[in-house]
Scaffold this active site. Sequence first.
Site, PDB file in Angstrom:
ATOM      1  N   HIS A 160       0.665  -1.330   0.052  1.00 52.26           N
ATOM      2  CA  HIS A 160       0.036   0.250  -0.089  1.00 52.26           C
ATOM      3  C   HIS A 160       0.928   1.217  -0.003  1.00 52.26           C
ATOM      4  O   HIS A 160       0.270   2.331  -0.347  1.00 52.26           O
ATOM      5  CB  HIS A 160      -0.956  -0.038   1.211  1.00 52.26           C
ATOM      6  CG  HIS A 160      -2.075  -1.186   1.155  1.00 52.26           C
ATOM      7  ND1 HIS A 160      -2.816  -1.081   0.104  1.00 52.26           N
ATOM      8  CD2 HIS A 160      -2.381  -2.033   1.954  1.00 52.26           C
ATOM      9  CE1 HIS A 160      -3.443  -2.093   0.447  1.00 52.26           C
ATOM     10  NE2 HIS A 160      -3.433  -2.677   1.660  1.00 52.26           N
ATOM     11  N   ASP A 196      -2.891 -10.757  -2.902  1.00 52.81           N
ATOM     12  CA  ASP A 196      -3.395 -10.220  -1.421  1.00 52.81           C
ATOM     13  C   ASP A 196      -4.726  -9.874  -1.636  1.00 52.81           C
ATOM     14  O   ASP A 196      -5.210  -9.475  -2.543  1.00 52.81           O
ATOM     15  CB  ASP A 196      -2.535  -9.156  -1.104  1.00 52.81           C
ATOM     16  CG  ASP A 196      -2.670  -8.629   0.315  1.00 52.81           C
ATOM     17  OD1 ASP A 196      -2.044  -8.688   1.334  1.00 52.81           O
ATOM     18  OD2 ASP A 196      -3.767  -7.814   0.374  1.00 52.81           O
ATOM     19  N   HIS A 198      -6.256  -7.341  -0.420  1.00 47.25           N
ATOM     20  CA  HIS A 198      -6.381  -6.023  -0.947  1.00 47.25           C
ATOM     21  C   HIS A 198      -5.567  -5.457  -2.116  1.00 47.25           C
ATOM     22  O   HIS A 198      -4.566  -6.131  -2.524  1.00 47.25           O
ATOM     23  CB  HIS A 198      -5.774  -4.967   0.165  1.00 47.25           C
ATOM     24  CG  HIS A 198      -6.406  -5.345   1.626  1.00 47.25           C
ATOM     25  ND1 HIS A 198      -6.011  -6.250   2.543  1.00 47.25           N
ATOM     26  CD2 HIS A 198      -7.717  -4.768   1.993  1.00 47.25           C
ATOM     27  CE1 HIS A 198      -6.836  -6.286   3.406  1.00 47.25           C
ATOM     28  NE2 HIS A 198      -7.799  -5.604   3.348  1.00 47.25           N
ATOM     29  N   ASP A 285      -4.602 -12.868   3.476  1.00 44.76           N
ATOM     30  CA  ASP A 285      -5.994 -12.282   4.018  1.00 44.76           C
ATOM     31  C   ASP A 285      -6.981 -12.851   3.015  1.00 44.76           C
ATOM     32  O   ASP A 285      -8.334 -12.259   3.525  1.00 44.76           O
ATOM     33  CB  ASP A 285      -5.704 -10.793   4.094  1.00 44.76           C
ATOM     34  CG  ASP A 285      -5.181 -10.092   3.390  1.00 44.76           C
ATOM     35  OD1 ASP A 285      -4.648 -10.608   1.991  1.00 44.76           O
ATOM     36  OD2 ASP A 285      -4.585  -8.975   3.514  1.00 44.76           O
TER      37      ASP A 285
HETATM   38  N1  Q9C Z   1     -11.819  -1.825   9.470  1.00 43.80           N
HETATM   39  C1  Q9C Z   1      -2.501  -5.323   4.160  1.00 43.80           C
HETATM   40  O1  Q9C Z   1      -3.257  -6.256   4.073  1.00 43.80           O
HETATM   41  N2  Q9C Z   1      -7.612  -1.335   7.325  1.00 43.80           N
HETATM   42  N3  Q9C Z   1      -3.046  -4.148   4.524  1.00 43.80           N
HETATM   43  C2  Q9C Z   1      -8.630  -2.049   7.522  1.00 43.80           C
HETATM   44  C3  Q9C Z   1     -10.822  -2.574   8.773  1.00 43.80           C
HETATM   45  C4  Q9C Z   1      -6.660  -1.298   6.184  1.00 43.80           C
HETATM   46  C5  Q9C Z   1      -4.474  -3.959   5.101  1.00 43.80           C
HETATM   47  C6  Q9C Z   1      -9.682  -1.669   8.777  1.00 43.80           C
HETATM   48  C7  Q9C Z   1      -6.346  -2.823   5.674  1.00 43.80           C
HETATM   49  C8  Q9C Z   1      -4.940  -2.719   5.173  1.00 43.80           C
HETATM   50  C9  Q9C Z   1      -0.918  -5.135   3.945  1.00 43.80           C
HETATM   51 ZN    ZN Z   2      -4.160  -7.307   2.486  1.00 44.94          ZN
END
Ligand code: Q9C
Ligand code: ZN
Length: 343
Positions: A160, A196, A198, A285
């Site tokens: 990110h 991933d 995301h 994830d």
């Molecule tokens: N309520 C990676 O997997 N926030 N980052 C989520 C949930 C952001 C994930 C909040 C998630 C980022 C590297």
């Molecule tokens: Zn992620």
Amino acid sequence: MQLFFSPTQLDHDPKKEISDGKLVDAVEVPKRAEMIFDALMKLPQIEHKPQQDFGRDPIAQVHDRAYIDFLAAFGALWAEAGRSGEGFPFVWPGRDFRTDRVPNHLDGKLGHYSFDAGTPLTDKTFGAAYASAQSALNGASALLHGDQASFALCRPPGHHAGKDYYGGYCFFNNAAIAAQYLRDQGAQRVSIFDVDYHHGNGTQSIFYDRADVQFLSVHADPMDEYPYFLGHADEKGVGQGHGHNFNYPLPLGTTADALMAAIGAGLAEINSYAPDYLVISLGVDFFEGDPISQFKLTYADMPAIGTLLKTANVPTLFVMEGGYAVDDLGRNVATLIDGFLAG
Ligand code: Q9C
Ligand code: ZN
């Protein structure tokens, strides 16, 4: 397969994050790396050796020096401001605000160098993120020395993070730093496949106008999931980069069949690009038990994903990204890698 990880990466140990309108327990915690390390070390093909320090220069090939310096200085600035606990930004430049001046005030700097309020910053973050980037560089170096595959247990994660901003638990873009290093050491073309839950917005942005690094990402549709503002299928790259960016957004609730089909589509693009090296930004994830995600992959689905990724048949560096079901994390990653090695 060599595994790269440094205990310094555990020093970033945030207690809280902002999520769902409140301060809740942080999910991107050191235990994640410990679980993955222990599980991977049980695979007979894995070896872990002391690693090299490549310094700040290869990080600065991707990130602005001023951004790197800000992260390095944050602990001192936070203490100087008389604050304790973790730092969070709360103000960002709106669409027509200025971004050409970096504010003097710490709250202005935090907003300038970030894109979300969900990523705790501590006095130990820089050291851990630096060490995480070094693990990625060691993994890239192993490929340059002829290894067919290597695993960088990066944590904090990276995909990110953009060239001058952090967010999504990410500070330095480990996969981008590894890919850039491979290019700087003579590779002609590098593919980064982001697998991933995301979208890898930071990695996409870093290489969006370039033809020498192809970027592909399978992820939850940004209409419904973080990071919300990037990751649509019509983002194809600009200028020289046009035609070298591929997004495969998938609906919430996605199961193995649809995720594997999207991975297969990405692999076909990688095959026609014919890269010298493949960097896989791997986050597990997409697991059904993940506390912040809404795909439905099971433990039993993991080996087939590893085996499928092996069909790229290119020297491959795995760079660890997300995955927050801490108790299942080690076995999910290890069984996927076992599937890759058996493939
Ligand atoms: N309520 C990676 O997997 N926030 N980052 C989520 C949930 C952001 C994930 C909040 C998630 C980022 C590297
Ligand atoms: Zn992620």
